[in-house]
Design a protein around this motif. Structure first.
Motif, PDB file in Angstrom:
ATOM      1  N   PHE A  74     -19.665 -15.338 -68.233  1.00 57.99           N
ATOM      2  CA  PHE A  74     -19.545 -15.640 -66.805  1.00 57.99           C
ATOM      3  C   PHE A  74     -18.176 -16.264 -66.540  1.00 57.99           C
ATOM      4  CE2 PHE A  74     -20.134 -18.031 -62.889  1.00 57.99           C
ATOM      5  CZ  PHE A  74     -20.806 -17.106 -62.107  1.00 57.99           C
ATOM      6  N   ALA A  75     -17.485 -15.730 -65.540  1.00 58.46           N
ATOM      7  CA  ALA A  75     -16.140 -16.210 -65.228  1.00 58.46           C
ATOM      8  C   ALA A  75     -15.919 -16.150 -63.721  1.00 58.46           C
ATOM      9  CB  ALA A  75     -15.087 -15.382 -65.967  1.00 58.46           C
ATOM     10  N   LYS A  76     -14.731 -16.548 -63.285  1.00 57.94           N
ATOM     11  CA  LYS A  76     -14.444 -16.672 -61.856  1.00 57.94           C
ATOM     12  C   LYS A  76     -14.653 -15.376 -61.069  1.00 57.94           C
ATOM     13  CE  LYS A  76     -11.235 -18.734 -58.576  1.00 57.94           C
ATOM     14  NZ  LYS A  76     -11.306 -17.624 -57.600  1.00 57.94           N
ATOM     15  N   PRO A  77     -14.305 -14.194 -61.582  1.00 55.02           N
ATOM     16  CA  PRO A  77     -14.560 -12.981 -60.797  1.00 55.02           C
ATOM     17  C   PRO A  77     -16.034 -12.821 -60.405  1.00 55.02           C
ATOM     18  CG  PRO A  77     -13.023 -12.493 -62.551  1.00 55.02           C
ATOM     19  CD  PRO A  77     -13.518 -13.891 -62.807  1.00 55.02           C
ATOM     20  N   TRP A  78     -16.919 -13.195 -61.317  1.00 52.64           N
ATOM     21  CA  TRP A  78     -18.341 -13.124 -60.976  1.00 52.64           C
ATOM     22  C   TRP A  78     -18.711 -14.212 -59.967  1.00 52.64           C
ATOM     23  CZ3 TRP A  78     -22.939 -11.187 -60.329  1.00 52.64           C
ATOM     24  CH2 TRP A  78     -23.229  -9.947 -60.886  1.00 52.64           C
ATOM     25  N   ALA A  79     -18.167 -15.397 -60.119  1.00 50.76           N
ATOM     26  CA  ALA A  79     -18.427 -16.457 -59.143  1.00 50.76           C
ATOM     27  C   ALA A  79     -17.951 -16.032 -57.758  1.00 50.76           C
ATOM     28  CB  ALA A  79     -17.738 -17.747 -59.581  1.00 50.76           C
ATOM     29  N   ASP A  80     -16.812 -15.367 -57.703  1.00 51.53           N
ATOM     30  CA  ASP A  80     -16.297 -14.886 -56.420  1.00 51.53           C
ATOM     31  C   ASP A  80     -17.237 -13.846 -55.804  1.00 51.53           C
ATOM     32  OD1 ASP A  80     -14.089 -16.527 -56.695  1.00 51.53           O
ATOM     33  OD2 ASP A  80     -12.798 -14.936 -57.489  1.00 51.53           O
ATOM     34  N   ALA A  81     -17.810 -12.981 -56.657  1.00 51.28           N
ATOM     35  CA  ALA A  81     -18.757 -11.982 -56.159  1.00 51.28           C
ATOM     36  C   ALA A  81     -20.011 -12.649 -55.594  1.00 51.28           C
ATOM     37  CB  ALA A  81     -19.128 -11.009 -57.276  1.00 51.28           C
ATOM     38  N   LEU A  82     -20.466 -13.704 -56.254  1.00 52.47           N
ATOM     39  CA  LEU A  82     -21.627 -14.434 -55.742  1.00 52.47           C
ATOM     40  C   LEU A  82     -21.313 -15.040 -54.376  1.00 52.47           C
ATOM     41  CD1 LEU A  82     -22.949 -16.254 -58.956  1.00 52.47           C
ATOM     42  CD2 LEU A  82     -23.660 -14.053 -58.008  1.00 52.47           C
ATOM     43  N   ASP A 102     -20.085  -5.260 -64.011  1.00 48.48           N
ATOM     44  CA  ASP A 102     -18.808  -5.620 -63.420  1.00 48.48           C
ATOM     45  C   ASP A 102     -19.087  -6.233 -62.042  1.00 48.48           C
ATOM     46  OD1 ASP A 102     -15.667  -4.974 -63.489  1.00 48.48           O
ATOM     47  OD2 ASP A 102     -16.427  -4.636 -61.449  1.00 48.48           O
ATOM     48  N   PRO A 103     -18.383  -7.295 -61.644  1.00 46.45           N
ATOM     49  CA  PRO A 103     -18.636  -7.908 -60.335  1.00 46.45           C
ATOM     50  C   PRO A 103     -18.539  -6.909 -59.191  1.00 46.45           C
ATOM     51  CG  PRO A 103     -17.201  -9.303 -61.642  1.00 46.45           C
ATOM     52  CD  PRO A 103     -17.361  -8.031 -62.407  1.00 46.45           C
ATOM     53  N   GLY A 104     -17.653  -5.930 -59.308  1.00 49.21           N
ATOM     54  CA  GLY A 104     -17.532  -4.922 -58.265  1.00 49.21           C
ATOM     55  C   GLY A 104     -18.789  -4.084 -58.124  1.00 49.21           C
ATOM     56  N   ASP A 105     -19.507  -3.854 -59.233  1.00 46.80           N
ATOM     57  CA  ASP A 105     -20.767  -3.121 -59.171  1.00 46.80           C
ATOM     58  C   ASP A 105     -21.826  -3.916 -58.415  1.00 46.80           C
ATOM     59  OD1 ASP A 105     -19.768  -0.949 -60.607  1.00 46.80           O
ATOM     60  OD2 ASP A 105     -20.268  -1.867 -62.534  1.00 46.80           O
ATOM     61  N   PHE A 106     -21.804  -5.226 -58.594  1.00 54.06           N
ATOM     62  CA  PHE A 106     -22.725  -6.091 -57.849  1.00 54.06           C
ATOM     63  C   PHE A 106     -22.451  -5.938 -56.353  1.00 54.06           C
ATOM     64  CE2 PHE A 106     -23.873 -10.308 -56.078  1.00 54.06           C
ATOM     65  CZ  PHE A 106     -25.206 -10.366 -56.445  1.00 54.06           C
ATOM     66  N   ASP A 107     -21.185  -5.966 -55.960  1.00 55.42           N
ATOM     67  CA  ASP A 107     -20.819  -5.765 -54.560  1.00 55.42           C
ATOM     68  C   ASP A 107     -21.348  -4.433 -54.042  1.00 55.42           C
ATOM     69  OD1 ASP A 107     -19.338  -8.155 -54.348  1.00 55.42           O
ATOM     70  OD2 ASP A 107     -17.497  -7.197 -55.018  1.00 55.42           O
ATOM     71  N   THR A 108     -21.177  -3.399 -54.837  1.00 55.66           N
ATOM     72  CA  THR A 108     -21.572  -2.051 -54.410  1.00 55.66           C
ATOM     73  C   THR A 108     -23.063  -1.964 -54.154  1.00 55.66           C
ATOM     74  OG1 THR A 108     -19.733  -1.026 -55.605  1.00 55.66           O
ATOM     75  CG2 THR A 108     -21.622   0.381 -55.079  1.00 55.66           C
ATOM     76  N   VAL A 109     -23.858  -2.471 -55.085  1.00 58.77           N
ATOM     77  CA  VAL A 109     -25.312  -2.392 -54.918  1.00 58.77           C
ATOM     78  C   VAL A 109     -25.764  -3.251 -53.734  1.00 58.77           C
ATOM     79  CG1 VAL A 109     -27.552  -2.798 -56.005  1.00 58.77           C
ATOM     80  CG2 VAL A 109     -25.673  -1.865 -57.360  1.00 58.77           C
ATOM     81  N   MET A 110     -25.181  -4.427 -53.576  1.00 53.00           N
ATOM     82  CA  MET A 110     -25.540  -5.260 -52.423  1.00 53.00           C
ATOM     83  C   MET A 110     -25.211  -4.549 -51.114  1.00 53.00           C
ATOM     84  SD  MET A 110     -27.050  -8.130 -53.244  1.00 53.00           S
ATOM     85  CE  MET A 110     -26.782  -9.162 -51.791  1.00 53.00           C
ATOM     86  N   ALA A 111     -24.111  -3.845 -51.079  1.00 52.10           N
ATOM     87  CA  ALA A 111     -23.747  -3.105 -49.871  1.00 52.10           C
ATOM     88  C   ALA A 111     -24.758  -1.999 -49.577  1.00 52.10           C
ATOM     89  CB  ALA A 111     -22.347  -2.515 -50.014  1.00 52.10           C
ATOM     90  N   HIS A 112     -25.245  -1.326 -50.623  1.00 48.14           N
ATOM     91  CA  HIS A 112     -26.262  -0.292 -50.436  1.00 48.14           C
ATOM     92  C   HIS A 112     -27.570  -0.901 -49.925  1.00 48.14           C
ATOM     93  CE1 HIS A 112     -24.604   3.570 -51.799  1.00 48.14           C
ATOM     94  NE2 HIS A 112     -23.832   2.852 -52.596  1.00 48.14           N
ATOM     95  N   LEU A 113     -27.931  -2.053 -50.425  1.00 48.07           N
ATOM     96  CA  LEU A 113     -29.131  -2.724 -49.923  1.00 48.07           C
ATOM     97  C   LEU A 113     -29.000  -3.025 -48.434  1.00 48.07           C
ATOM     98  CD1 LEU A 113     -29.772  -5.252 -52.847  1.00 48.07           C
ATOM     99  CD2 LEU A 113     -31.216  -3.301 -52.258  1.00 48.07           C
ATOM    100  N   ALA A 114     -27.825  -3.500 -48.023  1.00 53.59           N
ATOM    101  CA  ALA A 114     -27.594  -3.841 -46.618  1.00 53.59           C
ATOM    102  C   ALA A 114     -27.692  -2.614 -45.718  1.00 53.59           C
ATOM    103  CB  ALA A 114     -26.232  -4.508 -46.460  1.00 53.59           C
ATOM    104  N   ARG A 115     -27.259  -1.455 -46.219  1.00 56.56           N
ATOM    105  CA  ARG A 115     -27.331  -0.227 -45.425  1.00 56.56           C
ATOM    106  C   ARG A 115     -28.743   0.355 -45.410  1.00 56.56           C
ATOM    107  NH1 ARG A 115     -22.042   0.655 -47.710  1.00 56.56           N
ATOM    108  NH2 ARG A 115     -22.948   1.818 -49.459  1.00 56.56           N
ATOM    109  N   ALA A 116     -29.471   0.163 -46.502  1.00 49.37           N
ATOM    110  CA  ALA A 116     -30.767   0.828 -46.650  1.00 49.37           C
ATOM    111  C   ALA A 116     -31.909   0.087 -45.962  1.00 49.37           C
ATOM    112  CB  ALA A 116     -31.095   1.003 -48.131  1.00 49.37           C
ATOM    113  N   PHE A 117     -31.871  -1.240 -45.981  1.00 52.66           N
ATOM    114  CA  PHE A 117     -32.998  -2.037 -45.509  1.00 52.66           C
ATOM    115  C   PHE A 117     -32.619  -2.884 -44.301  1.00 52.66           C
ATOM    116  CE2 PHE A 117     -33.956  -2.004 -50.273  1.00 52.66           C
ATOM    117  CZ  PHE A 117     -34.818  -0.922 -50.177  1.00 52.66           C
ATOM    118  N   ARG A 118     -33.634  -3.365 -43.623  1.00 50.57           N
ATOM    119  CA  ARG A 118     -33.427  -4.342 -42.542  1.00 50.57           C
ATOM    120  C   ARG A 118     -33.383  -5.727 -43.192  1.00 50.57           C
ATOM    121  NH1 ARG A 118     -38.374  -3.747 -38.924  1.00 50.57           N
ATOM    122  NH2 ARG A 118     -37.274  -5.140 -37.502  1.00 50.57           N
TER     123      ARG A 118
END
Length: 440
Positions: A145-153, A114-130
């Motif tokens: 592939f549809a617009k919600p995923w494009a928006d997440a990208l 789900d595009p929201g899961d992509f957002d979540t993992v990216m946010a964890h990467l930003a908090r965990a690493f420099r």
């Protein structure tokens, strides 16, 4: 015209995205090695991160990736939770060291999430690493592939996407279990461009069932009309004894070795004629793309993502089956999702096997990388040089390579033999040749 020497291409060889290859990995190496490897990372050392998503909305018959169907939401969510926990484990071991300059998502198909899961993992990467303004790349399956995923990208500043295309011929798509109409690819490309993707790669294949130069030419014409910055034209590796799903492909319809060679040569000649710069013999990029610039400047590298301009010596793999690369270590996580879950849940790193690279391994690895990336390497002083020179002699005698002092140089018409030439440097290649793909 490329000269054709079937005897020099007869033995299956690795793609050499690492040295030693995964076929040599030792099951005695485990989580403690990851602790040691992460402890070796310098304070400001460049680090790349790879995340493996072992799920696809639909499974393709040809694919050899570690992936399964994303048809159970709870299974995917449980996997993502463990992936987030693994990110935390690695971050603790790094202790703030290293600067992440590249993040690559692969699989499987990351957009099976789900595009929201992509957002979540990216946010964890930003908090965990420099994060040091990293280049973010994602592998995409146009199906689903549809617009919600494009928006997440767009939200996550993804600028590079690799699109699984393989072929535009409908009958060949049906023969490999990858049906995706032309209009679907066009729509996906439009969404990606609107989302800010500036470097788009198409993965294509030759050597597919029922494929010939005519159908390959039509696919190349259609692909280049969509103006991707990069094209990878891989030879299909038919190894049904290793990949059960390939048994659904009609082996009698596969092109023979002569036809495969002709298709590879045609793709190279057509794309270079049309202005693409060759990167190795099966990758191509427009001259202004970073990959082409690296190839021209002699800074091209090779890692588990293939050819790259990434100069980082540390690549941290996250997720089931992901491989991490350090100067002295190659470390692979558990392939089985269940065992991966157990390792992470018990507070361990998920490393299941790997290799401690000796000084000799590192020297041979550098030489193989240089041969594949720059077409030349100093090999006369490598360990076992007498055996190496003997193995190389037949390629030199055939006019595919030549000696310039202590350096071996692959001639331009020797490009399709590059992996076979590189294998002559590999002291481990006396075993398990059938685990690898055709040399072309």
């Amino acid at each position: 015209m490329w000269p054709y020497f079937p005897d020099l291409l007869a033995t299956p060889v690795p793609r050499y995205t690492s040295f030693p290859t995964a076929a040599e990995f030792d099951g005695a190496i485990g989580p403690a090695a990851m602790e040691e490897a992460l402890a070796s990372v310098g304070v400001d050392q460049p680090v790349s991160v790879y995340l493996h998503i072992p799920y696809c909305a639909e499974l393709c018959w040809y694919c050899g990736c570690n992936t399964g169907a994303a048809n159970r939401t709870h299974r995917v969510q449980a996997y993502l939770q463990r992936l987030i926990e693994e990110i935390g484990q690695v971050a603790v071991a790094l202790g703030g060291r290293g600067r992440v300059r590249r993040i690559a998502w692969g699989g499987g198909s990351p957009n099976a999430l789900d595009p929201g899961d992509f957002d979540t993992v990216m946010a964890h990467l930003a908090r965990a690493f420099r994060l040091d303004d990293p280049v973010v790349s994602v592998e995409v399956d146009p199906r689903g592939f549809a617009k919600p995923w494009a928006d997440a990208l767009r939200r996550n500043r993804v600028t590079r996407v690799s699109l699984g295309v393989q072929t535009f011929a409908p009958e060949i798509q049906a023969a490999i279990g990858r049906v995706q109409p032309h209009v679907m690819i066009e729509a996906t490309v439009a969404l990606l461009r609107a989302a800010g993707v500036t470097s788009l790669n198409f993965d294509l294949m030759y050597g597919l069932p029922g494929q010939n130069v005519r159908t390959l030419a039509a696919t190349l014409d259609t692909a280049t009309a969509m103006a991707p910055e990069r094209l990878a034209v891989f030879g299909y590796a038919h190894v049904p004894h290793l990949i059960a799903r390939q048994r659904r492909i009609d082996a009698s319809a596969l092109p023979d070795a002569v036809a495969r060679f002709a298709q590879a040569e045609f793709a190279y000649q057509r794309l270079t004629r049309d202005g693409f710069a060759p990167v190795g013999f099966d990758h191509f990029a427009v001259p202004q793309d970073a990959l082409a610039v690296a190839a021209a400047s002699g800074t091209l590298r090779r890692n588990f993502q293939g050819f790259t301009e990434d100069q980082a010596d540390v690549l941290i793999g996250l997720g089931a089956s992901a491989i991490s690369q350090f100067p002295a270590w190659l470390l692979q996580n558990e392939k089985n999702a269940g065992r991966y879950h157990l390792r992470i849940a018990n507070g361990q790193f998920a490393v299941e096997r790997g290799w401690a690279r000796s000084a000799a391994d590192q020297a041979i690895g550098r030489a193989i990388e240089q041969l594949l990336c720059q077409g030349r390497a100093t090999v006369a002083l490598l360990p076992g040089r007498g055996v190496v020179a003997e193995r190389l002699a037949r390629f030199v005698a055939a006019g595919l390579a030549r000696w310039e002092g202590e350096a071996l140089v692959i001639d331009r018409h020797g490009l399709p033999y590059a992996r076979a030439i590189a294998a002559a440097l590999d002291p481990y290649r006396a075993t398990t040749p059938t685990r690898f793909s055709s040399a072309i």
